[in-house]
Scaffold this motif. Structure first.
Motif, PDB file in Angstrom:
ATOM      1  N   THR A  53       0.842  -1.205   0.000  1.00  0.00           N
ATOM      2  CA  THR A  53       0.000   0.000   0.000  1.00  0.00           C
ATOM      3  C   THR A  53       0.876   1.253   0.000  1.00  0.00           C
ATOM      4  N   ALA A  54       1.914   1.245   0.850  1.00  0.00           N
ATOM      5  CA  ALA A  54       2.805   2.414   0.913  1.00  0.00           C
ATOM      6  C   ALA A  54       3.485   2.638  -0.440  1.00  0.00           C
ATOM      7  N   LEU A  55       3.907   1.545  -1.088  1.00  0.00           N
ATOM      8  CA  LEU A  55       4.556   1.685  -2.396  1.00  0.00           C
ATOM      9  C   LEU A  55       3.564   2.203  -3.439  1.00  0.00           C
ATOM     10  N   GLN A  56       2.350   1.670  -3.430  1.00  0.00           N
ATOM     11  CA  GLN A  56       1.346   2.105  -4.409  1.00  0.00           C
ATOM     12  C   GLN A  56       1.033   3.591  -4.234  1.00  0.00           C
ATOM     13  N   ASN A  57       0.994   4.058  -2.983  1.00  0.00           N
ATOM     14  CA  ASN A  57       0.766   5.487  -2.739  1.00  0.00           C
ATOM     15  C   ASN A  57       1.929   6.323  -3.265  1.00  0.00           C
ATOM     16  N   SER A  58       3.149   5.792  -3.115  1.00  0.00           N
ATOM     17  CA  SER A  58       4.314   6.499  -3.639  1.00  0.00           C
ATOM     18  C   SER A  58       4.263   6.551  -5.167  1.00  0.00           C
ATOM     19  N   PHE A  59       3.926   5.430  -5.789  1.00  0.00           N
ATOM     20  CA  PHE A  59       3.779   5.378  -7.263  1.00  0.00           C
ATOM     21  C   PHE A  59       2.825   6.466  -7.744  1.00  0.00           C
TER      22      PHE A  59
END
Ligand SMILES: *Cc1c(COP(=O)(O)O)cnc(C)c1O
Length: 379
Positions: A53-59
């Motif tokens: 989730t954190a990575l997807q938000n960064s993307f």
């Protein structure tokens, strides 16, 4: 938030458990429930995982998009987009496409009755001539591999809007530091995060970024339903890589500029393909649409055939001969026998992939050392 801040903070929240500054690696497949369906938002890691989730938000943040969707590889991300289509649908793409994308289109999805048109995207009238009511996607990569061609994203998006088709941009070679296709009208941005986003040649991962709510719902459904999700460790590595994306790309561009000029001024070199050179055929489009010209370049050496070119590559010491790109270390490659070996000789030579073509992924080492390495290989 501006771009450099977004790479570090975009979409990120401090860990509520202990306040750890780095996103923890939630190495778990499942989550405890108090009573069936009563939980903290996480049930099973194919569906959701806090590190992902954190990575997807960064993307989403770095591409100026509302949604980010992570996959276990760039090709898995492309595969998910293709699953939006139905038999009979059509897709138009460039003819100098990443080999793996071409293979997925022409060897896998062709069997599902999807029709593909491969065209040089330079002539927009030609692109329009392929469009009919079954056309669902126009797919473009810019810069391309290995000829480093540049296509005008805004003009392509105008065509897509006119005919109500989706524009997908593979932004792997540029990275959002250099261009954000969504701001130029793209519907979906795709990345092999394996390359510049993760940036350290230690992970294989893919990404999609987009704004449309319905399309995002469909892609999250496909992500969970087909299951090509990345593990939490790889999500962590990619998040960590993104935090230095801006400083890395800045240096990649700076080093590439010096090497492009060194090669351009070298009397042994036939031609250099780097969009920052005024002699590059799409220099003006690149200048308009990108903030700098990137770390990928290709070149040919005068009177070299396959044998001499391979022996030049073998002489390089700092440039490692390897597939892939976008890591901190410099790599070199021979497209004719490596990435583009499956394309028949006449076919690849038409697009410029001759036996003397060398592709460089310029790393962030001291540029003097890189140039000295090239100099000793020319001797
Ligand atoms: C590497 C690459 C891909 C495929 O991504 P993987 O992460 O290797 O699956 C797609 N497009 C481009 C431009 C690439 O360089």
């Amino acid at each position: 938030m501006k771009f450099n801040t977004k790479t570090i903070h975009g979409g990120q929240h401090l860990d509520p458990a202990f306040g750890s500054v780095m996103q923890p690696i939630y190495q778990t497949s499942t989550y405890a429930q108090k009573s069936p369906g009563v939980h903290k938002g996480y049930e099973y890691s194919r569906t959701h995982n806090p590190t992902r989730t954190a990575l997807q938000n960064s993307f989403a943040s770095i591409e100026n998009a509302k949604y980010g969707v992570a996959f276990s590889s760039g090709l898995a991300a492309i595969d998910a987009i293709m699953k939006l289509l139905k038999p009979g649908d059509e897709l138009i793409s460039t003819n100098d496409l990443y080999g793996g994308t071409y293979r997925l289109f022409s060897k896998v999805f062709k069997n599902y009755d999807i029709k593909f048109h491969f065209t040089s995207m330079f002539d927009l009238n030609e692109v329009e001539s392929y469009i009919n009511d079954k056309t669902k996607i126009i797919w473009v990569e810019t810069p391309t591999n290995p000829m480093i061609n540049i296509f005008d994203i805004k003009s392509l998006s105008d065509i897509c809007k006119k005919y109500n088709t989706l524009l997908v941009v593979d932004n792997t070679f540029a990275s959002p530091y250099l261009q954000t296709p969504i701001n130029l009208g793209a519907d979906i941005v795709m990345h092999s995060a394996t390359k510049y986003l993760a940036g350290h040649s230690d992970v294989v991962l893919g990404a999609l970024m987009l704004n449309d709510d319905d399309l995002a719902e469909k892609l999250y459904f496909i992500q969970n339903a087909t299951g090509a999700v990345p593990g939490p460790q790889d999500c962590f590595l990619t998040l960590r890589g993104i935090k230095t994306l801006h400083v890395r790309i800045q240096r990649h561009c700076e080093n590439a500029r010096k090497i492009a000029h060194y090669l351009h001024d070298n009397s042994k070199v036939e031609k250099v393909y780097w969009p920052g050179l005024p002699s590059h055929k799409n220099h003006l489009v690149a200048k308009n649409q990108m903030s700098d010209f990137g770390g990928m370049l290709s070149f040919q050496i005068k009177r070299f055939g396959k044998k001499e070119t391979i022996s030049f590559l073998e002489k390089l010491k700092l440039f490692t001969l390897a597939e892939s790109l976008g890591g901190v270390e410099s790599l070199c490659g021979h497209p004719a026998t490596m990435t583009h070996a499956s394309i028949p000789k006449e076919e690849r030579e038409k697009s410029g992939v001759t036996d003397s073509l060398i592709r460089l992924s310029i790393g962030i080492e001291d540029v003097e050392d890189l140039i000295n390495d090239l100099k000793q290989a020319f001797l």
